[in-house]
Design a protein around this motif. Sequence first.
Motif, PDB file in Angstrom:
ATOM      1  N   ILE A   1     -18.977 -19.874 -29.702  1.00  0.00           N
ATOM      2  CA  ILE A   1     -20.460 -20.045 -30.005  1.00  0.00           C
ATOM      3  C   ILE A   1     -20.627 -20.669 -31.138  1.00  0.00           C
ATOM      4  CG2 ILE A   1     -22.182 -18.498 -30.523  1.00  0.00           C
ATOM      5  CD1 ILE A   1     -21.328 -18.007 -27.664  1.00  0.00           C
ATOM      6  N   ALA A   2     -19.888 -20.674 -32.254  1.00  0.00           N
ATOM      7  CA  ALA A   2     -20.125 -21.245 -33.373  1.00  0.00           C
ATOM      8  C   ALA A   2     -18.856 -21.488 -34.238  1.00  0.00           C
ATOM      9  CB  ALA A   2     -20.963 -20.271 -34.572  1.00  0.00           C
ATOM     10  N   GLU A   3     -18.528 -22.946 -34.679  1.00  0.00           N
ATOM     11  CA  GLU A   3     -17.521 -22.979 -35.656  1.00  0.00           C
ATOM     12  C   GLU A   3     -18.065 -22.660 -36.975  1.00  0.00           C
ATOM     13  OE1 GLU A   3     -14.552 -24.588 -35.090  1.00  0.00           O
ATOM     14  OE2 GLU A   3     -14.957 -25.079 -32.763  1.00  0.00           O
ATOM     15  N   LEU A   4     -17.225 -21.740 -37.727  1.00  0.00           N
ATOM     16  CA  LEU A   4     -17.749 -21.060 -38.931  1.00  0.00           C
ATOM     17  C   LEU A   4     -17.196 -22.149 -40.259  1.00  0.00           C
ATOM     18  CD1 LEU A   4     -17.643 -17.529 -38.185  1.00  0.00           C
ATOM     19  CD2 LEU A   4     -19.526 -19.027 -38.092  1.00  0.00           C
ATOM     20  N   GLY A   5     -16.100 -22.737 -39.892  1.00  0.00           N
ATOM     21  CA  GLY A   5     -15.452 -23.496 -40.894  1.00  0.00           C
ATOM     22  C   GLY A   5     -13.952 -23.095 -41.320  1.00  0.00           C
ATOM     23  N   ARG A   6     -13.621 -23.717 -42.319  1.00  0.00           N
ATOM     24  CA  ARG A   6     -12.206 -23.441 -42.776  1.00  0.00           C
ATOM     25  C   ARG A   6     -12.029 -22.058 -43.466  1.00  0.00           C
ATOM     26  NH1 ARG A   6     -10.250 -28.434 -46.270  1.00  0.00           N
ATOM     27  NH2 ARG A   6      -9.941 -26.738 -47.680  1.00  0.00           N
ATOM     28  N   LYS A   7     -10.911 -21.441 -43.073  1.00  0.00           N
ATOM     29  CA  LYS A   7     -10.563 -20.302 -43.517  1.00  0.00           C
ATOM     30  C   LYS A   7     -10.793 -19.893 -44.992  1.00  0.00           C
ATOM     31  CE  LYS A   7      -7.688 -16.049 -42.581  1.00  0.00           C
ATOM     32  NZ  LYS A   7      -6.561 -15.598 -41.834  1.00  0.00           N
ATOM     33  N   ASP A   8     -10.037 -20.636 -45.661  1.00  0.00           N
ATOM     34  CA  ASP A   8      -9.782 -20.858 -47.110  1.00  0.00           C
ATOM     35  C   ASP A   8     -11.283 -21.131 -47.957  1.00  0.00           C
ATOM     36  OD1 ASP A   8     -10.015 -23.755 -46.308  1.00  0.00           O
ATOM     37  OD2 ASP A   8      -8.794 -24.072 -47.983  1.00  0.00           O
ATOM     38  N   LEU A   9     -12.121 -21.900 -47.112  1.00  0.00           N
ATOM     39  CA  LEU A   9     -13.256 -22.165 -48.045  1.00  0.00           C
ATOM     40  C   LEU A   9     -14.425 -20.890 -47.766  1.00  0.00           C
ATOM     41  CD1 LEU A   9     -13.807 -25.981 -47.228  1.00  0.00           C
ATOM     42  CD2 LEU A   9     -13.124 -24.876 -49.219  1.00  0.00           C
TER      43      LEU A   9
ATOM     44  N   MET B   1     -18.572 -10.451 -28.750  1.00  0.00           N
ATOM     45  CA  MET B   1     -18.367 -11.583 -29.423  1.00  0.00           C
ATOM     46  C   MET B   1     -17.498 -10.986 -30.411  1.00  0.00           C
ATOM     47  SD  MET B   1     -20.882 -14.086 -31.286  1.00  0.00           S
ATOM     48  CE  MET B   1     -22.244 -13.248 -31.205  1.00  0.00           C
ATOM     49  N   TYR B   2     -16.327 -12.094 -31.103  1.00  0.00           N
ATOM     50  CA  TYR B   2     -15.345 -11.713 -32.083  1.00  0.00           C
ATOM     51  C   TYR B   2     -15.075 -13.149 -32.733  1.00  0.00           C
ATOM     52  CZ  TYR B   2     -12.374 -13.259 -28.230  1.00  0.00           C
ATOM     53  OH  TYR B   2     -11.830 -14.498 -27.139  1.00  0.00           O
ATOM     54  N   LEU B   3     -14.327 -13.044 -33.736  1.00  0.00           N
ATOM     55  CA  LEU B   3     -13.868 -14.193 -34.599  1.00  0.00           C
ATOM     56  C   LEU B   3     -12.371 -14.510 -33.959  1.00  0.00           C
ATOM     57  CD1 LEU B   3     -15.314 -13.088 -38.052  1.00  0.00           C
ATOM     58  CD2 LEU B   3     -16.399 -14.697 -36.329  1.00  0.00           C
ATOM     59  N   ARG B   4     -12.227 -15.713 -34.042  1.00  0.00           N
ATOM     60  CA  ARG B   4     -10.885 -16.144 -33.769  1.00  0.00           C
ATOM     61  C   ARG B   4     -10.470 -17.208 -34.818  1.00  0.00           C
ATOM     62  NH1 ARG B   4     -10.467 -18.717 -28.051  1.00  0.00           N
ATOM     63  NH2 ARG B   4     -10.018 -16.691 -27.509  1.00  0.00           N
ATOM     64  N   THR B   5      -9.191 -17.211 -35.081  1.00  0.00           N
ATOM     65  CA  THR B   5      -8.553 -18.187 -36.126  1.00  0.00           C
ATOM     66  C   THR B   5      -7.773 -19.040 -35.565  1.00  0.00           C
ATOM     67  OG1 THR B   5      -6.818 -17.024 -36.908  1.00  0.00           O
ATOM     68  CG2 THR B   5      -8.808 -16.837 -38.156  1.00  0.00           C
ATOM     69  N   VAL B   6      -7.929 -20.504 -35.917  1.00  0.00           N
ATOM     70  CA  VAL B   6      -7.509 -21.637 -35.046  1.00  0.00           C
ATOM     71  C   VAL B   6      -6.420 -22.583 -36.201  1.00  0.00           C
ATOM     72  CG1 VAL B   6      -7.543 -23.440 -33.539  1.00  0.00           C
ATOM     73  CG2 VAL B   6      -8.939 -21.507 -33.097  1.00  0.00           C
TER      74      VAL B   6
ATOM     75  N   SER C   1      -3.703 -35.044 -40.325  1.00  0.00           N
ATOM     76  CA  SER C   1      -2.802 -36.144 -40.095  1.00  0.00           C
ATOM     77  C   SER C   1      -1.510 -36.360 -41.484  1.00  0.00           C
ATOM     78  CB  SER C   1      -3.589 -37.523 -40.298  1.00  0.00           C
ATOM     79  OG  SER C   1      -4.524 -37.245 -41.534  1.00  0.00           O
ATOM     80  N   ASN C   2      -1.969 -35.717 -42.439  1.00  0.00           N
ATOM     81  CA  ASN C   2      -0.683 -35.635 -43.581  1.00  0.00           C
ATOM     82  C   ASN C   2       0.369 -34.538 -43.232  1.00  0.00           C
ATOM     83  OD1 ASN C   2      -2.510 -33.443 -44.546  1.00  0.00           O
ATOM     84  ND2 ASN C   2      -2.939 -34.429 -46.280  1.00  0.00           N
ATOM     85  N   GLY C   3       0.107 -33.581 -42.448  1.00  0.00           N
ATOM     86  CA  GLY C   3       1.007 -32.355 -42.092  1.00  0.00           C
ATOM     87  C   GLY C   3       0.721 -31.348 -42.544  1.00  0.00           C
ATOM     88  N   THR C   4      -0.592 -31.243 -43.361  1.00  0.00           N
ATOM     89  CA  THR C   4      -0.941 -29.850 -43.718  1.00  0.00           C
ATOM     90  C   THR C   4      -1.623 -29.163 -42.644  1.00  0.00           C
ATOM     91  OG1 THR C   4      -2.962 -30.692 -44.476  1.00  0.00           O
ATOM     92  CG2 THR C   4      -1.234 -30.528 -46.245  1.00  0.00           C
ATOM     93  N   VAL C   5      -1.575 -27.607 -42.446  1.00  0.00           N
ATOM     94  CA  VAL C   5      -2.291 -27.032 -41.452  1.00  0.00           C
ATOM     95  C   VAL C   5      -3.292 -26.248 -42.088  1.00  0.00           C
ATOM     96  CG1 VAL C   5      -1.760 -25.010 -39.683  1.00  0.00           C
ATOM     97  CG2 VAL C   5       0.111 -26.489 -40.440  1.00  0.00           C
ATOM     98  N   ASN C   6      -4.391 -26.399 -41.506  1.00  0.00           N
ATOM     99  CA  ASN C   6      -5.638 -25.787 -41.781  1.00  0.00           C
ATOM    100  C   ASN C   6      -6.274 -24.660 -40.905  1.00  0.00           C
ATOM    101  OD1 ASN C   6      -6.565 -27.276 -44.314  1.00  0.00           O
ATOM    102  ND2 ASN C   6      -6.968 -29.003 -43.055  1.00  0.00           N
ATOM    103  N   GLU C   7      -6.610 -23.508 -41.263  1.00  0.00           N
ATOM    104  CA  GLU C   7      -6.991 -22.542 -40.251  1.00  0.00           C
ATOM    105  C   GLU C   7      -8.674 -22.536 -40.317  1.00  0.00           C
ATOM    106  OE1 GLU C   7      -5.204 -18.570 -39.487  1.00  0.00           O
ATOM    107  OE2 GLU C   7      -4.658 -18.976 -41.627  1.00  0.00           O
ATOM    108  N   TYR C   8      -9.079 -22.465 -39.097  1.00  0.00           N
ATOM    109  CA  TYR C   8     -10.533 -22.562 -39.009  1.00  0.00           C
ATOM    110  C   TYR C   8     -11.033 -21.294 -38.413  1.00  0.00           C
ATOM    111  CZ  TYR C   8     -10.491 -27.470 -39.958  1.00  0.00           C
ATOM    112  OH  TYR C   8     -10.190 -28.614 -40.653  1.00  0.00           O
ATOM    113  N   VAL C   9     -12.239 -20.789 -38.539  1.00  0.00           N
ATOM    114  CA  VAL C   9     -12.777 -19.601 -38.130  1.00  0.00           C
ATOM    115  C   VAL C   9     -13.913 -19.799 -36.898  1.00  0.00           C
ATOM    116  CG1 VAL C   9     -13.698 -17.393 -38.460  1.00  0.00           C
ATOM    117  CG2 VAL C   9     -12.224 -18.330 -40.095  1.00  0.00           C
TER     118      VAL C   9
END
Length: 66
Positions: free
Chosen positions: A36-44, A1-6, A11-19
Amino acid sequence: MYLRTVKVRSSNGTVNEYVRAVEAYRENGKVKQRTIAELGRKDLLAKVFPKLRRLFGGDSDTQTVT
């Protein structure tokens, strides 16, 4: 198991990274991956990371997380 960022463009053009927590496995001789799990936004997550480290005992400080 490992972590991946996506990276996801909103819609407003900003890019968010999710873990995501991802598992690699084999099926019929082929390597596949599943989330396995969506952990949330990387910045948060970065904001709460110090509290999570204390909670899971990764910090020498033994304060209670509130």
